[in-house]
Design an enzyme around this catalytic site. Structure first.
Site, PDB file in Angstrom:
ATOM      1  N   ILE A 179      -5.589  -2.964  -7.513  1.00 38.14           N
ATOM      2  CA  ILE A 179      -5.769  -3.614  -6.210  1.00 38.14           C
ATOM      3  C   ILE A 179      -7.268  -3.829  -5.965  1.00 38.14           C
ATOM      4  O   ILE A 179      -8.035  -2.864  -5.934  1.00 38.14           O
ATOM      5  CB  ILE A 179      -5.157  -2.760  -5.085  1.00 38.14           C
ATOM      6  CG1 ILE A 179      -3.630  -2.712  -5.261  1.00 38.14           C
ATOM      7  CG2 ILE A 179      -5.538  -3.300  -3.714  1.00 38.14           C
ATOM      8  CD1 ILE A 179      -2.900  -1.868  -4.226  1.00 38.14           C
ATOM      9  N   CYS A 180      -7.672  -5.085  -5.796  1.00 38.33           N
ATOM     10  CA  CYS A 180      -9.057  -5.469  -5.487  1.00 38.33           C
ATOM     11  C   CYS A 180     -10.027  -4.834  -6.502  1.00 38.33           C
ATOM     12  O   CYS A 180      -9.947  -5.121  -7.689  1.00 38.33           O
ATOM     13  CB  CYS A 180      -9.368  -5.085  -4.045  1.00 38.33           C
ATOM     14  SG  CYS A 180     -10.936  -5.732  -3.464  1.00 38.33           S
ATOM     15  N   GLN A 181     -10.926  -3.971  -6.040  1.00 35.81           N
ATOM     16  CA  GLN A 181     -11.863  -3.335  -6.972  1.00 35.81           C
ATOM     17  C   GLN A 181     -11.094  -2.511  -8.011  1.00 35.81           C
ATOM     18  O   GLN A 181     -11.508  -2.422  -9.176  1.00 35.81           O
ATOM     19  CB  GLN A 181     -12.806  -2.416  -6.185  1.00 35.81           C
ATOM     20  CG  GLN A 181     -13.883  -1.778  -7.030  1.00 35.81           C
ATOM     21  CD  GLN A 181     -14.597  -0.648  -6.294  1.00 35.81           C
ATOM     22  OE1 GLN A 181     -14.005   0.036  -5.459  1.00 35.81           O
ATOM     23  NE2 GLN A 181     -15.863  -0.470  -6.588  1.00 35.81           N
TER      24      GLN A 181
END
Lengths: 355, 391
Positions: free
Chosen positions: A146-148
């Site tokens: 998720i994201c980073q």
């Protein structure tokens, strides 16, 4: 022509109505009680320093035989993926028969300031993967970032591909120098070494402020006037408060990891250029050949779609799929629309490749 | 001013300097003032009596709501007076545009004067959202210099520059130099902060201008504004548009970089001065804690590596338990990893064969070496007339 279709008495009525809602809102907020987050049943299966690896309890009789590990970002808290009943990506995945694990990074303290990306990726993530493999007597598992956490998952897969069967990235930045990447633009001229050398760990408030600075008038202003209109509905008020709690629940960031991430990813755009160094190894996304599902959000103000879409050109996977979600960076996990779209798509994609 | 108040070494008027100092000090904190609004005042009075009954978490968010309500009320009041004017003009188009332009000038000047005198305190705090965010972003780490700069007297700035030009003297000259360097960094940050504030104010004015143009264009296109909320939304959108366009520019990236870097440089220097003082008092400092934490981190890493090695060995032992046991010689097959000192014993069943072969090879080689040495010794001793020693 006069554009104002308002009589003076209408103004007074409007303000009176607003005041009534405000007074009602006061009552609602005062009676709201504790704001609970995280809905799915889970147990801690591994713990190290501040990290906890959770295994979610199955909600179906039949499950996909390959467990899925979710790697969340270091920013904010992972309960965003399991916010509340009916607004939980994890619940959706469990309902689709996915066996879900999640890394909760916890709240780094000053003893964690020297943790590097090597410690996070080749250390923590690798040990969590080993724990799951051991538990399931498997050589590899599925990974969802998720994201980073997606960027971490990409690095991990490039360095330990044998341990990953399928990779899913969600709202993950890959090209950090796209024209519309405001976050990247804002940190371009900042002396990261000076910040880390001065502050040690990076305060969560500072990161929060950076995110809010992207749209300050809407995110710190208009949003609260809008709130007055829903404060007469306890359920809606509670939903708002849950999101508010998540937004401002920002752990500090381990200083060294922040230094490496901002410099190598945001300032040098190393993931696309193939210059990111984790420990002693260079991350070469071209080495990734396993199936990939890349999910991005069309209206993402933090990770522009082009920043995510760039992944396709960097990896060597022949089985590459992408999915565009019509919403924003957070909506992709918590909106009603997302519940109908994301978990079923992920589960179907995994089923096709693992059963 | 009597002559005895003057220092014999320069022309400084001590009383004058003291007065300037007090003026500057007073300017740090302007007297609080409120938006002159009936609705805002009524809301504030109500909140004073109501806030005590509300739990902290809810009261915190409610205050954020009220801050925005102040803006909404302020905008509504400004525009309701505009509506009065428009109603009086009886839809005369020329007069209408004049009224709108005049009203926007009034709002703009209210903002500008608020900047200097803080007479729009609550409103302006939110109006300058990016600056507030910037301030709060760094406020949790020691001293926040941004507060000090609000209303800093220019004369004090001159005096500061004069003081900083005096070289450090005597035993404590290093400490003096460090303090002066900190003041220079503070001054640099002050300049950047003021520049940032000026830019943000300019953007706010541009947003008002954009809003005015939008309203005039709506009047031409026969579009209707039918609530105060719409006017508030239009103001927010205009601000977001102007701000959004600006933050993508290189100018903003540089300004933001200068602001953050100068603040960090000052903080770092002020930390160093504090650390020096604490060290003198034998009080543990961040520097000493950093060193401890670094060592702790190294130890954690080593422990993790050892755990990993132990786990590997355990696995190998488990495998070995189900297969023929081979006792390893010290010479082989110890595998030494790069940069590591731990030993790993391999447990391949093929080692049984390998070890036998190695033993055989070693025995043959030892035989050959002995034979060669014997011949050589014979030859050498014969050459040099030495006694052959058998062993």
């Amino acid at each position: 022509m006069n554009p104002f279709n308002i009589k003076p008495e209408d103004v007074v009525d409007e303000i009176h109505e607003f005041n009534s809602k405000l007074a009602q809102g006061y009552k609602t907020l005062a009676d709201l009680g504790e704001i609970e987050v995280g809905v799915s049943e889970k147990e801690a299966v591994y713990q190290e320093d501040n990290l906890v690896l959770y295994h979610f309890k199955s909600r179906t009789k039949k499950q996909n035989s390959v467990p899925l590990l979710i790697v969340y970002a270091l920013v904010n808290r992972p309960y965003m993926a399991d916010l509340q009943d009916g607004r939980s990506m994890i619940q959706g995945l469990l309902d689709q028969g996915v066996d879900v694990y999640l890394i909760d990074w916890g709240y780094p303290d000053s003893a964690d300031k020297y943790l590097t990306l090597d410690d996070y990726i080749n250390g923590y993530i690798d040990r969590c993967v080993d724990v799951i493999c051991e538990k399931h007597k498997r050589k590899n598992i599925n990974l969802l970032g998720i994201c980073q956490g997606g960027a971490f998952s990409l690095c991990y897969t490039a360095l330990h591909q044998k341990k990953i069967k399928n990779l899913i990235t969600t709202v993950t930045p890959v090209d950090y120098h796209t024209k519309d990447d405001l976050l990247s633009h804002m940190v371009r001229e900042i002396d990261i070494d000076l910040i880390v050398d001065t502050l040690g760990n990076i305060p969560g408030e500072m990161l929060n402020a950076t995110f809010l600075t992207l749209k300050p008038y809407s995110l710190m202003g208009q949003k609260y006037v809008d709130l007055v209109n829903i404060l007469d509905d306890k359920e809606k008020a509670m939903n708002f408060m849950r999101m508010e709690k998540w937004i401002f629940d920002s752990p500090d960031l381990a200083g060294e990891a922040y230094r490496e991430f901002i410099k190598q990813f945001y300032q040098q755009n190393g993931l696309v250029k193939g210059t990111v160094k984790i420990g002693d190894d260079i991350v070469d996304l071209g080495k990734i050949t396993i199936p990939i599902l890349n999910i991005y959000a069309r209206d993402d103000h933090l990770v522009p779609t082009d920043a995510s879409k760039a992944l396709e050109g960097c990896v060597s996977s022949k089985d590459y799929n992408s999915l565009e979600f019509p919403g924003g960076h957070i909506g992709i996990y918590v909106s009603g629309k997302a519940q109908k779209m994301i978990p079923p798509s992920v589960a179907a994609w995994l089923d096709k490749r693992t059963k | 001013m009597s002559n005895k108040d003057k220092t014999p070494l320069n022309d400084f008027d001590l009383a004058d300097i003291q007065k300037k100092y007090m003026d500057a000090l007073m300017a740090f904190k302007s007297p609080e003032s409120k938006i002159d609004s009936v609705w805002v005042n009524a809301m504030d009075d109500w909140w004073k009596s109501a806030k005590t009954d509300m739990p902290y978490e809810s009261s915190n968010i409610f205050e954020k709501v009220l801050d925005q309500c102040r803006n909404y009320y302020f905008m509504s009041e400004q525009f309701s007076s505009l509506l009065d004017g428009i109603n009086r003009s009886k839809n005369n188009n020329d007069q209408l545009t004049d009224f709108i332009n005049k009203k926007f000038k009034e709002i703009e000047s209210a903002f500008s004067s608020g900047k200097n005198t803080f007479n729009l305190n609550g409103f302006l705090n939110n109006f300058e959202q990016p600056i507030d965010l910037m301030k709060s972003a760094f406020s949790n780490s020691s001293f926040d210099p941004s507060e000090v700069f609000d209303g800093l007297n220019l004369d004090l700035g001159k005096l500061r520059d004069q003081m900083l030009s005096i070289p450090g003297l005597g035993y404590s000259r290093e400490a003096q130099d460090k303090s002066k360097y900190a003041l220079k960094l503070l001054s640099n940050y002050q300049e950047n902060f003021q520049e940032y504030q000026t830019v943000m104010l300019r953007l706010n004015q541009e947003a008002l201008e954009l809003m005015r143009k939008r309203i005039i264009s709506m009047s031409k296109d026969d579009e209707k504004i039918d609530s105060m909320r719409l006017i508030y939304d239009l103001w927010i959108e205009s601000n977001e548009k102007v701000y959004g366009d600006y933050v993508y520019t290189k100018e903003y990236a540089e300004l933001n970089g200068r602001l953050v870097n100068s603040m960090m440089a000052f903080k770092k220097q002020s930390h160093e001065i504090t650390e020096d003082m604490l060290s003198e008092l034998h009080i543990p400092t961040i520097k000493s804690m950093d060193e401890l934490e670094r060592r702790h981190y190294e130890l954690r890493k080593q422990v993790n590596e050892m755990h990993s090695e132990i786990n590997n060995l355990k696995k190998q032992l488990q495998q070995k338990n189900s297969k023929p046991v081979v006792v390893k010689k010290e010479t082989k097959p110890v595998v030494r990893r790069k940069n590591k000192t731990k030993k790993r014993v391999t447990s391949k069943p093929s080692n049984v064969v390998e070890l036998k072969q190695v033993k055989k090879k070693v025995a043959t080689r030892v035989k050959a070496v002995k034979k060669k040495a014997k011949q050589k010794t014979k030859k050498t001793s014969a050459d040099k007339g030495m006694i052959e020693i058998k062993f």
